[in-house]
Design a protein around this motif. Structure first.
Motif, PDB file in Angstrom:
ATOM      1  N   TRP A  24       0.838  -1.197   0.000  1.00 30.21           N
ATOM      2  CA  TRP A  24       0.000   0.000   0.000  1.00 30.21           C
ATOM      3  C   TRP A  24       0.876   1.252   0.000  1.00 30.21           C
ATOM      4  O   TRP A  24       0.631   2.203  -0.736  1.00 30.21           O
ATOM      5  CB  TRP A  24      -0.916  -0.033   1.216  1.00 30.21           C
ATOM      6  CG  TRP A  24      -2.005   0.993   1.261  1.00 30.21           C
ATOM      7  CD1 TRP A  24      -2.355   1.894   0.281  1.00 30.21           C
ATOM      8  CD2 TRP A  24      -2.899   1.232   2.333  1.00 30.21           C
ATOM      9  NE1 TRP A  24      -3.409   2.662   0.696  1.00 30.21           N
ATOM     10  CE2 TRP A  24      -3.765   2.266   1.959  1.00 30.21           C
ATOM     11  CE3 TRP A  24      -3.051   0.660   3.588  1.00 30.21           C
ATOM     12  CZ2 TRP A  24      -4.768   2.758   2.793  1.00 30.21           C
ATOM     13  CZ3 TRP A  24      -4.047   1.139   4.413  1.00 30.21           C
ATOM     14  CH2 TRP A  24      -4.893   2.174   4.020  1.00 30.21           C
ATOM     15  N   ALA A  25       1.924   1.244   0.824  1.00 31.42           N
ATOM     16  CA  ALA A  25       2.852   2.377   0.880  1.00 31.42           C
ATOM     17  C   ALA A  25       3.487   2.616  -0.491  1.00 31.42           C
ATOM     18  O   ALA A  25       3.578   3.760  -0.952  1.00 31.42           O
ATOM     19  CB  ALA A  25       3.928   2.124   1.927  1.00 31.42           C
ATOM     20  N   ALA A  26       3.912   1.564  -1.154  1.00 34.18           N
ATOM     21  CA  ALA A  26       4.518   1.695  -2.485  1.00 34.18           C
ATOM     22  C   ALA A  26       3.517   2.276  -3.478  1.00 34.18           C
ATOM     23  O   ALA A  26       3.871   3.139  -4.288  1.00 34.18           O
ATOM     24  CB  ALA A  26       5.027   0.340  -2.964  1.00 34.18           C
ATOM     25  N   ASP A  27       2.257   1.827  -3.403  1.00 34.24           N
ATOM     26  CA  ASP A  27       1.216   2.345  -4.293  1.00 34.24           C
ATOM     27  C   ASP A  27       0.987   3.844  -4.081  1.00 34.24           C
ATOM     28  O   ASP A  27       0.640   4.564  -5.017  1.00 34.24           O
ATOM     29  CB  ASP A  27      -0.114   1.617  -4.065  1.00 34.24           C
ATOM     30  CG  ASP A  27      -0.084   0.171  -4.532  1.00 34.24           C
ATOM     31  OD1 ASP A  27       0.857  -0.200  -5.269  1.00 34.24           O
ATOM     32  OD2 ASP A  27      -1.000  -0.586  -4.137  1.00 34.24           O
ATOM     33  N   GLU A  28       1.162   4.304  -2.841  1.00 36.72           N
ATOM     34  CA  GLU A  28       0.921   5.708  -2.490  1.00 36.72           C
ATOM     35  C   GLU A  28       2.204   6.550  -2.520  1.00 36.72           C
ATOM     36  O   GLU A  28       2.175   7.721  -2.144  1.00 36.72           O
ATOM     37  CB  GLU A  28       0.303   5.783  -1.084  1.00 36.72           C
ATOM     38  CG  GLU A  28      -1.020   5.069  -0.937  1.00 36.72           C
ATOM     39  CD  GLU A  28      -2.174   5.838  -1.556  1.00 36.72           C
ATOM     40  OE1 GLU A  28      -2.129   7.077  -1.576  1.00 36.72           O
ATOM     41  OE2 GLU A  28      -3.118   5.178  -2.027  1.00 36.72           O
ATOM     42  N   PHE A  29       3.322   5.945  -2.933  1.00 35.26           N
ATOM     43  CA  PHE A  29       4.626   6.621  -2.976  1.00 35.26           C
ATOM     44  C   PHE A  29       5.028   7.157  -1.603  1.00 35.26           C
ATOM     45  O   PHE A  29       5.518   8.278  -1.468  1.00 35.26           O
ATOM     46  CB  PHE A  29       4.648   7.744  -4.024  1.00 35.26           C
ATOM     47  CG  PHE A  29       4.322   7.255  -5.400  1.00 35.26           C
ATOM     48  CD1 PHE A  29       5.248   6.529  -6.129  1.00 35.26           C
ATOM     49  CD2 PHE A  29       3.069   7.490  -5.957  1.00 35.26           C
ATOM     50  CE1 PHE A  29       4.941   6.062  -7.397  1.00 35.26           C
ATOM     51  CE2 PHE A  29       2.751   7.029  -7.224  1.00 35.26           C
ATOM     52  CZ  PHE A  29       3.685   6.316  -7.945  1.00 35.26           C
ATOM     53  N   ARG A  30       4.776   6.355  -0.574  1.00 40.26           N
ATOM     54  CA  ARG A  30       5.160   6.699   0.789  1.00 40.26           C
ATOM     55  C   ARG A  30       6.111   5.633   1.311  1.00 40.26           C
ATOM     56  O   ARG A  30       6.134   4.512   0.834  1.00 40.26           O
ATOM     57  CB  ARG A  30       3.940   6.707   1.724  1.00 40.26           C
ATOM     58  CG  ARG A  30       2.968   7.817   1.533  1.00 40.26           C
ATOM     59  CD  ARG A  30       1.951   7.802   2.679  1.00 40.26           C
ATOM     60  NE  ARG A  30       0.983   8.852   2.510  1.00 40.26           N
ATOM     61  CZ  ARG A  30      -0.271   8.676   2.127  1.00 40.26           C
ATOM     62  NH1 ARG A  30      -0.717   7.474   1.849  1.00 40.26           N
ATOM     63  NH2 ARG A  30      -1.093   9.698   2.007  1.00 40.26           N
TER      64      ARG A  30
END
Length: 63
Positions: A24-30
């Motif tokens: 999820w973090a990777a999808d949100e660039f976080r």
């Protein structure tokens, strides 16, 4: 503007949950840490549990 203080703590999460958070973090660039902070802040906001902030005119406002 006041500086935000942060506290560190250890969090144990099962591997499947951590994999989901990392994806999820990777999808949100976080970062994973940033994603966890966002998840917690959103949950607190939705539950109306965030501390009140002072407005410029001296009144209080929920975040």
């Amino acid at each position: 503007m006041a500086e935000k203080k942060t506290k560190s703590f250890i969090l144990r999460v099962d591997a499947e949950t951590m994999d989901a958070i990392e994806a999820w973090a990777a999808d949100e660039f976080r970062s994973t840490n940033g994603q966890l902070q966002w998840i917690i802040t959103e949950a607190l906001r939705k539950a109306k549990r965030l501390p009140k902030k002072k407005k410029d005119n001296g009144t209080e406002e929920r975040v």
